[in-house]
Design an enzyme around this catalytic site. Sequence first.
Site, PDB file in Angstrom:
ATOM      1  N   THR A  93      -0.465   5.556   0.439  1.00 16.65           N
ATOM      2  CA  THR A  93      -1.813   5.050   0.173  1.00 16.65           C
ATOM      3  C   THR A  93      -2.914   5.893   0.811  1.00 16.65           C
ATOM      4  O   THR A  93      -3.933   6.183   0.166  1.00 16.65           O
ATOM      5  CB  THR A  93      -1.918   3.590   0.696  1.00 16.65           C
ATOM      6  OG1 THR A  93      -0.779   2.863   0.237  1.00 16.65           O
ATOM      7  CG2 THR A  93      -3.188   2.927   0.208  1.00 16.65           C
ATOM      8  N   TYR A  95      -4.424  -6.924  -7.940  1.00 12.85           N
ATOM      9  CA  TYR A  95      -4.394  -6.728  -6.487  1.00 12.85           C
ATOM     10  C   TYR A  95      -4.276  -8.062  -5.755  1.00 12.85           C
ATOM     11  O   TYR A  95      -4.843  -8.226  -4.672  1.00 12.85           O
ATOM     12  CB  TYR A  95      -5.638  -5.950  -6.044  1.00 12.85           C
ATOM     13  CG  TYR A  95      -5.585  -4.473  -6.400  1.00 12.85           C
ATOM     14  CD1 TYR A  95      -4.464  -3.690  -6.087  1.00 12.85           C
ATOM     15  CD2 TYR A  95      -6.655  -3.846  -7.030  1.00 12.85           C
ATOM     16  CE1 TYR A  95      -4.415  -2.341  -6.414  1.00 12.85           C
ATOM     17  CE2 TYR A  95      -6.612  -2.492  -7.360  1.00 12.85           C
ATOM     18  CZ  TYR A  95      -5.489  -1.751  -7.046  1.00 12.85           C
ATOM     19  OH  TYR A  95      -5.440  -0.408  -7.348  1.00 12.85           O
ATOM     20  N   HIS A 111      -3.094   4.799  -9.199  1.00 15.00           N
ATOM     21  CA  HIS A 111      -2.192   3.666  -8.992  1.00 15.00           C
ATOM     22  C   HIS A 111      -0.872   3.959  -9.693  1.00 15.00           C
ATOM     23  O   HIS A 111      -0.862   4.517 -10.792  1.00 15.00           O
ATOM     24  CB  HIS A 111      -2.778   2.378  -9.592  1.00 15.00           C
ATOM     25  CG  HIS A 111      -1.769   1.273  -9.695  1.00 15.00           C
ATOM     26  ND1 HIS A 111      -1.462   0.464  -8.629  1.00 15.00           N
ATOM     27  CD2 HIS A 111      -0.935   0.900 -10.707  1.00 15.00           C
ATOM     28  CE1 HIS A 111      -0.498  -0.374  -8.996  1.00 15.00           C
ATOM     29  NE2 HIS A 111      -0.163  -0.128 -10.245  1.00 15.00           N
ATOM     30  N   GLU A 130       2.969  -5.029 -14.940  1.00 14.03           N
ATOM     31  CA  GLU A 130       1.688  -4.310 -15.050  1.00 14.03           C
ATOM     32  C   GLU A 130       1.482  -3.743 -16.453  1.00 14.03           C
ATOM     33  O   GLU A 130       0.355  -3.732 -16.966  1.00 14.03           O
ATOM     34  CB  GLU A 130       1.627  -3.220 -13.976  1.00 14.03           C
ATOM     35  CG  GLU A 130       1.510  -3.835 -12.583  1.00 14.03           C
ATOM     36  CD  GLU A 130       1.639  -2.847 -11.428  1.00 14.03           C
ATOM     37  OE1 GLU A 130       1.800  -1.632 -11.672  1.00 14.03           O
ATOM     38  OE2 GLU A 130       1.562  -3.302 -10.271  1.00 14.03           O
TER      39      GLU A 130
HETATM   40  O1  CDP Z   1      -1.863   1.854  -4.070  1.00 21.09           O
HETATM   41  P1  CDP Z   1      -0.736   1.562  -3.119  1.00 21.09           P
HETATM   42  O2  CDP Z   1       0.433   0.836  -3.746  1.00 21.09           O
HETATM   43  O3  CDP Z   1      -0.315   2.800  -2.369  1.00 21.09           O
HETATM   44  O4  CDP Z   1      -1.326   0.600  -1.974  1.00 21.09           O
HETATM   45  P2  CDP Z   1      -1.539  -0.997  -1.923  1.00 21.09           P
HETATM   46  O5  CDP Z   1      -1.215  -1.416  -0.528  1.00 21.09           O
HETATM   47  O6  CDP Z   1      -0.847  -1.683  -3.052  1.00 21.09           O
HETATM   48  O7  CDP Z   1      -3.119  -1.159  -2.082  1.00 21.09           O
HETATM   49  C1  CDP Z   1      -3.728  -1.066  -3.348  1.00 21.09           C
HETATM   50  C2  CDP Z   1      -5.031  -0.293  -3.228  1.00 21.09           C
HETATM   51  O8  CDP Z   1      -5.964  -1.019  -2.420  1.00 21.09           O
HETATM   52  C3  CDP Z   1      -4.905   1.066  -2.514  1.00 21.09           C
HETATM   53  O9  CDP Z   1      -4.415   2.078  -3.360  1.00 21.09           O
HETATM   54  C4  CDP Z   1      -6.340   1.316  -2.079  1.00 21.09           C
HETATM   55  O10 CDP Z   1      -7.152   1.786  -3.152  1.00 21.09           O
HETATM   56  C5  CDP Z   1      -6.784  -0.109  -1.703  1.00 21.09           C
HETATM   57  N1  CDP Z   1      -6.622  -0.335  -0.239  1.00 21.09           N
HETATM   58  C6  CDP Z   1      -7.716  -0.177   0.599  1.00 21.09           C
HETATM   59  O11 CDP Z   1      -8.813   0.125   0.135  1.00 21.09           O
HETATM   60  N2  CDP Z   1      -7.584  -0.353   1.968  1.00 21.09           N
HETATM   61  C7  CDP Z   1      -6.380  -0.698   2.487  1.00 21.09           C
HETATM   62  N3  CDP Z   1      -6.274  -0.882   3.815  1.00 21.09           N
HETATM   63  C8  CDP Z   1      -5.266  -0.857   1.640  1.00 21.09           C
HETATM   64  C9  CDP Z   1      -5.405  -0.673   0.284  1.00 21.09           C
HETATM   65 MG    MG Z   2       0.490  -1.089  -4.558  1.00 18.27          MG
END
Ligand code: CDP
Ligand code: MG
Length: 132
Positions: free
Chosen positions: A91, A49, A115, A126
């Site tokens: 997300t 992350y 994920h 990954e």
């Molecule tokens: O998982 P995804 O690719 O949809 O989103 P990301 O922007 O890559 O963020 C990774 C993970 O961080 C998310 O799936 C959430 O679990 C967490 N996250 C969060 O808790 N709060 C946010 N504002 C954005 C992401």
């Molecule tokens: Mg992501």
Amino acid sequence: MERTYIMTKPDAYQRGLIGKIITRIENKGFKITDMKMMALNEAILTEHYAHLADKPFFPEILEYMTSGPVVGMIVEGNGVVESMRKMMGPTDGLEAAPGTIRGDYANNKSENLIHGSDSLENAEIEIKRFFG
Ligand code: CDP
Ligand code: MG
């Protein structure tokens, strides 16, 4: 064959939803070619992350992602990277359409069950990160 990295998150384990998520992947016709349950540490999560490491909510992500086991999978199939992102939904579970994994089972943007790699390039990075 195209492949992606999929990982169920600790809320999927706690809520007993791992089987339902795997079933959706199999129903779509994608092949799970490797799978393992893991306890992630802060170091690998900070790498995974990295794009969020400077956000104020990063400590909460670490707390969430270390709260229980994850299941990492290599999933193969035609167009699997983009297709899995569609099947996951965006997300925020409140914005994700019904019928998607997040749309059906999540109601916020942090604890969102799954994920999936967001590009072919990141999929390979990954897979290497979690399967060596
Ligand atoms: O998982 P995804 O690719 O949809 O989103 P990301 O922007 O890559 O963020 C990774 C993970 O961080 C998310 O799936 C959430 O679990 C967490 N996250 C969060 O808790 N709060 C946010 N504002 C954005 C992401
Ligand atoms: Mg992501």
